[in-house]
Design a protein around this motif. Sequence first.
Motif, PDB file in Angstrom:
ATOM      1  N   TYR A 174       0.885  -0.934   0.011  1.00 46.45           N
ATOM      2  CA  TYR A 174       0.061  -0.114  -0.164  1.00 46.45           C
ATOM      3  C   TYR A 174       0.946   1.180   0.081  1.00 46.45           C
ATOM      4  O   TYR A 174       0.626   2.201  -0.680  1.00 46.45           O
ATOM      5  CB  TYR A 174      -0.844  -0.113   1.151  1.00 46.45           C
ATOM      6  CG  TYR A 174      -1.875   1.231   1.428  1.00 46.45           C
ATOM      7  CD1 TYR A 174      -3.003   1.445   0.516  1.00 46.45           C
ATOM      8  CD2 TYR A 174      -1.496   2.267   2.184  1.00 46.45           C
ATOM      9  CE1 TYR A 174      -3.826   2.310   0.450  1.00 46.45           C
ATOM     10  CE2 TYR A 174      -2.068   3.438   2.088  1.00 46.45           C
ATOM     11  CZ  TYR A 174      -3.454   3.431   1.575  1.00 46.45           C
ATOM     12  OH  TYR A 174      -4.068   4.607   1.311  1.00 46.45           O
ATOM     13  N   THR A 175       1.822   1.249   0.887  1.00 47.83           N
ATOM     14  CA  THR A 175       2.782   2.442   0.741  1.00 47.83           C
ATOM     15  C   THR A 175       3.571   2.681  -0.536  1.00 47.83           C
ATOM     16  O   THR A 175       3.708   3.767  -0.892  1.00 47.83           O
ATOM     17  CB  THR A 175       3.763   2.207   2.068  1.00 47.83           C
ATOM     18  OG1 THR A 175       3.150   2.063   3.260  1.00 47.83           O
ATOM     19  CG2 THR A 175       4.894   3.460   2.051  1.00 47.83           C
ATOM     20  N   ALA A 176       3.770   1.519  -0.929  1.00 44.32           N
ATOM     21  CA  ALA A 176       4.543   1.691  -2.296  1.00 44.32           C
ATOM     22  C   ALA A 176       3.675   2.288  -3.323  1.00 44.32           C
ATOM     23  O   ALA A 176       4.122   2.963  -4.324  1.00 44.32           O
ATOM     24  CB  ALA A 176       5.220   0.396  -2.743  1.00 44.32           C
ATOM     25  N   ALA A 177       2.190   1.681  -3.467  1.00 46.22           N
ATOM     26  CA  ALA A 177       1.356   2.170  -4.190  1.00 46.22           C
ATOM     27  C   ALA A 177       1.183   3.733  -4.154  1.00 46.22           C
ATOM     28  O   ALA A 177       1.282   4.455  -4.957  1.00 46.22           O
ATOM     29  CB  ALA A 177       0.019   1.392  -3.962  1.00 46.22           C
ATOM     30  N   VAL A 178       1.284   4.126  -2.883  1.00 38.28           N
ATOM     31  CA  VAL A 178       0.831   5.554  -2.636  1.00 38.28           C
ATOM     32  C   VAL A 178       2.183   6.437  -3.036  1.00 38.28           C
ATOM     33  O   VAL A 178       2.043   7.544  -3.572  1.00 38.28           O
ATOM     34  CB  VAL A 178       0.703   5.836  -1.285  1.00 38.28           C
ATOM     35  CG1 VAL A 178       0.679   7.400  -0.810  1.00 38.28           C
ATOM     36  CG2 VAL A 178      -0.575   5.375  -0.662  1.00 38.28           C
ATOM     37  N   GLY A 179       3.320   5.850  -2.682  1.00 39.78           N
ATOM     38  CA  GLY A 179       4.599   6.370  -3.292  1.00 39.78           C
ATOM     39  C   GLY A 179       4.601   6.518  -4.818  1.00 39.78           C
ATOM     40  O   GLY A 179       4.962   7.560  -5.509  1.00 39.78           O
ATOM     41  N   GLY A 180       4.197   5.459  -5.379  1.00 36.95           N
ATOM     42  CA  GLY A 180       4.073   5.306  -7.038  1.00 36.95           C
ATOM     43  C   GLY A 180       3.018   6.318  -7.549  1.00 36.95           C
ATOM     44  O   GLY A 180       3.376   7.028  -8.544  1.00 36.95           O
ATOM     45  N   ILE A 181       2.098   6.582  -6.902  1.00 31.89           N
ATOM     46  CA  ILE A 181       1.127   7.771  -7.340  1.00 31.89           C
ATOM     47  C   ILE A 181       1.662   8.918  -7.266  1.00 31.89           C
ATOM     48  O   ILE A 181       1.461   9.810  -8.272  1.00 31.89           O
ATOM     49  CB  ILE A 181      -0.234   7.528  -6.453  1.00 31.89           C
ATOM     50  CG1 ILE A 181      -1.067   6.145  -6.961  1.00 31.89           C
ATOM     51  CG2 ILE A 181      -1.239   8.583  -6.754  1.00 31.89           C
ATOM     52  CD1 ILE A 181      -2.365   5.694  -5.808  1.00 31.89           C
ATOM     53  N   GLN A 218     -10.246   0.838   1.744  1.00 34.02           N
ATOM     54  CA  GLN A 218      -9.007   1.874   1.576  1.00 34.02           C
ATOM     55  C   GLN A 218      -8.094   2.071   0.413  1.00 34.02           C
ATOM     56  O   GLN A 218      -7.865   3.076  -0.214  1.00 34.02           O
ATOM     57  CB  GLN A 218      -8.023   1.342   2.922  1.00 34.02           C
ATOM     58  CG  GLN A 218      -7.072   2.253   3.197  1.00 34.02           C
ATOM     59  CD  GLN A 218      -7.190   3.779   3.509  1.00 34.02           C
ATOM     60  OE1 GLN A 218      -8.283   3.859   4.207  1.00 34.02           O
ATOM     61  NE2 GLN A 218      -6.051   4.794   3.119  1.00 34.02           N
ATOM     62  N   TRP A 219      -7.952   0.972  -0.301  1.00 32.91           N
ATOM     63  CA  TRP A 219      -7.181   0.722  -1.459  1.00 32.91           C
ATOM     64  C   TRP A 219      -7.946   1.509  -2.531  1.00 32.91           C
ATOM     65  O   TRP A 219      -7.300   2.420  -3.246  1.00 32.91           O
ATOM     66  CB  TRP A 219      -6.910  -0.515  -1.792  1.00 32.91           C
ATOM     67  CG  TRP A 219      -5.880  -1.323  -1.040  1.00 32.91           C
ATOM     68  CD1 TRP A 219      -6.159  -1.536   0.539  1.00 32.91           C
ATOM     69  CD2 TRP A 219      -4.435  -1.706  -1.277  1.00 32.91           C
ATOM     70  NE1 TRP A 219      -5.055  -2.204   0.818  1.00 32.91           N
ATOM     71  CE2 TRP A 219      -4.114  -2.272   0.162  1.00 32.91           C
ATOM     72  CE3 TRP A 219      -3.745  -1.828  -2.117  1.00 32.91           C
ATOM     73  CZ2 TRP A 219      -2.733  -2.635   0.259  1.00 32.91           C
ATOM     74  CZ3 TRP A 219      -2.519  -2.319  -2.173  1.00 32.91           C
ATOM     75  CH2 TRP A 219      -2.114  -2.909  -1.016  1.00 32.91           C
ATOM     76  N   ILE A 220      -9.258   1.267  -2.464  1.00 38.19           N
ATOM     77  CA  ILE A 220     -10.126   1.782  -3.775  1.00 38.19           C
ATOM     78  C   ILE A 220     -10.161   3.404  -3.424  1.00 38.19           C
ATOM     79  O   ILE A 220     -10.006   3.946  -4.550  1.00 38.19           O
ATOM     80  CB  ILE A 220     -11.193   1.123  -3.899  1.00 38.19           C
ATOM     81  CG1 ILE A 220     -11.384  -0.309  -4.249  1.00 38.19           C
ATOM     82  CG2 ILE A 220     -12.464   1.981  -4.614  1.00 38.19           C
ATOM     83  CD1 ILE A 220     -12.585  -1.122  -3.972  1.00 38.19           C
ATOM     84  N   ALA A 221     -10.490   3.873  -2.261  1.00 34.10           N
ATOM     85  CA  ALA A 221     -10.353   5.365  -2.068  1.00 34.10           C
ATOM     86  C   ALA A 221      -9.129   5.895  -2.431  1.00 34.10           C
ATOM     87  O   ALA A 221      -9.022   7.077  -2.830  1.00 34.10           O
ATOM     88  CB  ALA A 221     -10.927   5.466  -0.858  1.00 34.10           C
ATOM     89  N   THR A 222      -8.071   5.277  -1.992  1.00 28.22           N
ATOM     90  CA  THR A 222      -6.591   5.833  -2.273  1.00 28.22           C
ATOM     91  C   THR A 222      -6.658   5.864  -4.070  1.00 28.22           C
ATOM     92  O   THR A 222      -5.936   6.909  -4.585  1.00 28.22           O
ATOM     93  CB  THR A 222      -5.708   4.985  -1.759  1.00 28.22           C
ATOM     94  OG1 THR A 222      -5.895   4.808  -0.135  1.00 28.22           O
ATOM     95  CG2 THR A 222      -4.287   5.577  -2.080  1.00 28.22           C
ATOM     96  N   ALA A 223      -6.965   4.838  -4.811  1.00 29.94           N
ATOM     97  CA  ALA A 223      -6.713   4.799  -6.234  1.00 29.94           C
ATOM     98  C   ALA A 223      -7.772   5.940  -6.743  1.00 29.94           C
ATOM     99  O   ALA A 223      -7.226   6.591  -7.567  1.00 29.94           O
ATOM    100  CB  ALA A 223      -7.229   3.387  -6.626  1.00 29.94           C
TER     101      ALA A 223
END
Length: 172
Positions: free
Chosen positions: A36-43, A127-132
């Motif tokens: 999740y942290t890596a995905a947020v960093g990637g975004i 949480q993942w969907i809202a972040t995306a």
Amino acid sequence: MSGTTQLRSKATAIQRHYAHGHDRPLGGYVGTMSAYTAAVGGISALARAMHKQPPARLTPWDVTMLALATNKFARLLSKDPVTSPLRAPFTEYEGTQAPAELSEDVRGQGAQQALGELMSCPFCIGQWIATALAGGLVIAPRFTRLVAATGAALFGSDVLQYGYAALQQALE
């Protein structure tokens, strides 16, 4: 004893103490939190590379639409029969639990169990969907609003379907 061995031993002791004999995949949770942290960093990195900034503000409609879409997409991913192939490596089919929703048990250990819990829980995957969706508002706001509006419309349709079914039962 090497530093890695000591660290692994300490982590095992912490897990054993925490779990009280229950099968809690703390290592798998660390992996999902890391992803999740890596995905947020990637975004964030993608937004920066594209010279995109977060919106100055979100309207109440944006927040409502994101909430409704997040709820709908979370239920689609975690409960819908059509998306069961995505969950199958991590869950076992148990039956149905609501109209157009499956009941599944998480299977496996470690990362498999942690991913099964994530993918079969609408609260967790939300949480993942809202972040995306939030990331999408930064990177591709028009497309993301279209996707979110579609999810919100599906949510509204579900509410109407349940209301219609309840009305039919009340009139019988």
